[in-house]
Design an enzyme around this catalytic site. Structure first.
Site, short mmCIF file in Angstrom:
data_model
loop_
_atom_site.label_atom_id
_atom_site.label_comp_id
_atom_site.label_asym_id
_atom_site.label_seq_id
_atom_site.Cartn_x
_atom_site.Cartn_y
_atom_site.Cartn_z
N TRP A 57 0.60 -9.68 6.79
CA TRP A 57 1.21 -8.49 7.36
C TRP A 57 0.69 -8.33 8.79
O TRP A 57 -0.51 -8.33 8.99
CB TRP A 57 0.84 -7.28 6.50
CG TRP A 57 1.53 -6.01 6.86
CD1 TRP A 57 0.97 -4.94 7.48
CD2 TRP A 57 2.90 -5.67 6.61
NE1 TRP A 57 1.89 -3.95 7.64
CE2 TRP A 57 3.10 -4.38 7.12
CE3 TRP A 57 3.97 -6.34 6.04
CZ2 TRP A 57 4.32 -3.73 7.05
CZ3 TRP A 57 5.17 -5.70 5.97
CH2 TRP A 57 5.34 -4.40 6.47
N SER B 150 -3.25 -6.75 2.83
CA SER B 150 -4.69 -6.50 2.64
C SER B 150 -5.02 -6.14 1.19
O SER B 150 -6.12 -6.43 0.71
CB SER B 150 -5.15 -5.39 3.58
OG SER B 150 -5.03 -5.82 4.91
N PHE B 151 -4.10 -5.49 0.51
CA PHE B 151 -4.33 -5.08 -0.88
C PHE B 151 -4.60 -6.29 -1.78
O PHE B 151 -5.29 -6.18 -2.78
CB PHE B 151 -3.11 -4.28 -1.37
CG PHE B 151 -3.41 -3.34 -2.50
CD1 PHE B 151 -4.15 -2.19 -2.29
CD2 PHE B 151 -2.94 -3.60 -3.78
CE1 PHE B 151 -4.43 -1.31 -3.32
CE2 PHE B 151 -3.21 -2.74 -4.82
CZ PHE B 151 -3.95 -1.58 -4.59
N GLU B 152 -4.08 -7.44 -1.42
CA GLU B 152 -4.25 -8.65 -2.23
C GLU B 152 -5.53 -9.42 -1.91
O GLU B 152 -5.87 -10.37 -2.62
CB GLU B 152 -3.04 -9.58 -2.04
CG GLU B 152 -1.75 -9.05 -2.63
CD GLU B 152 -1.07 -7.96 -1.79
OE1 GLU B 152 -0.33 -7.15 -2.40
OE2 GLU B 152 -1.26 -7.92 -0.57
N VAL C 220 -4.20 -2.66 8.11
CA VAL C 220 -3.56 -1.70 7.21
C VAL C 220 -2.99 -0.58 8.06
O VAL C 220 -3.73 0.10 8.78
CB VAL C 220 -4.58 -1.13 6.19
CG1 VAL C 220 -3.91 -0.14 5.25
CG2 VAL C 220 -5.26 -2.25 5.41
N VAL C 221 -1.68 -0.40 7.98
CA VAL C 221 -1.00 0.64 8.78
C VAL C 221 -0.19 1.54 7.87
O VAL C 221 0.08 1.20 6.72
CB VAL C 221 -0.10 0.02 9.87
CG1 VAL C 221 -0.92 -0.78 10.86
CG2 VAL C 221 0.99 -0.83 9.29
N ARG D 143 -0.75 5.39 1.10
CA ARG D 143 -1.30 5.87 2.37
C ARG D 143 -2.29 4.82 2.86
O ARG D 143 -3.04 4.25 2.09
CB ARG D 143 -1.98 7.21 2.18
CG ARG D 143 -0.98 8.30 1.89
CD ARG D 143 -1.54 9.70 1.90
NE ARG D 143 -2.60 10.00 2.83
CZ ARG D 143 -2.43 10.35 4.11
NH1 ARG D 143 -1.25 10.40 4.62
NH2 ARG D 143 -3.47 10.63 4.86
N HIS E 165 0.80 -1.53 22.22
CA HIS E 165 -0.06 -1.30 21.05
C HIS E 165 -0.41 -2.62 20.37
O HIS E 165 -1.56 -2.85 19.99
CB HIS E 165 0.64 -0.36 20.07
CG HIS E 165 -0.16 0.84 19.73
ND1 HIS E 165 -0.23 1.33 18.47
CD2 HIS E 165 -0.94 1.64 20.49
CE1 HIS E 165 -1.02 2.39 18.45
NE2 HIS E 165 -1.46 2.60 19.66
#
Length: 189
Positions: free
Chosen positions: A46, A80-82, A105-106, A112, A151
């Site tokens: 991501w 990131s969750f993985e 993580v956005v 959230r 950004h």
């Protein structure tokens, strides 16, 4: 004539010498490891164009700290969750002396971003404590992230800095653990 000679001596003494060439600072000397190290680098895909800057900087810095790039295995996960599950499975192999995680993580999706980031960090700490394989995090969650080019460029540079920092933390921790394990084996500690 005498006066001209004196003036010329004065003038030549007033001329400033050319500034000395300043050598660049010496390359820092980092300690070497007693045993070969192998590192797993787990990166989320991501926002790959941002997160990959961490990996690139990490590889450059870790090599400067005497861990060859060929001894760093790269793994990519969707987000990131993985990362924690991959980190746990990699730690259980006992093949790696350290694991590094990188992700961005956005806001967005059903979770959230603070929840996801907090969950990932806690899970990585659990992996480290359960397996005794150090796990390092460059999983970042900015308060606000916009898809604008300014950004994205800001966070690309920020991730490059984080790559250097996580390589430094990884190498220093591995050196410290190597010394500590040697002391434990020798009955010193």
């Amino acid at each position: 004539m005498n006066q001209m000679l004196q003036e010329s001596e004065v003038n030549s003494s007033q001329v400033k010498a050319a500034p000395e060439t300043i050598d660049p600072p010496p390359t820092p000397s980092h300690p070497r490891f007693a045993k070969p190290q192998r590192v797993a680098f787990v990166q989320s895909s991501w926002h790959r164009e941002v997160v990959e800057q961490c990996r690139i900087a990490f590889l450059d810095e870790i090599e400067a700290r005497h861990i060859d790039r060929a001894r760093v295995d790269l793994f990519e996960v969707p987000g990131s969750f993985e990362i924690p599950l991959h980190a746990q499975l990699l730690a259980k192999t006992r093949r790696y002396t350290a694991i590094v995680a990188a992700g961005l993580v956005v806001d967005g999706g059903i979770y959230r971003h603070e929840f996801v980031a907090d969950t990932v960090i806690k899970a990585l700490m659990d992996v480290q404590l359960r397996t005794e394989v150090p796990v390092f995090s460059a999983v970042l969650t900015p308060q606000q992230f916009h898809e604008s080019s300014a950004h994205v460029e800001f966070f690309r540079k920020h991730f490059a800095t984080k790559g250097i920092e996580v390589a430094e933390a990884c190498a220093n921790t591995l050196l410290s653990l190597e010394r500590l394990r040697g002391q434990v084996a020798a009955g010193i500690v």
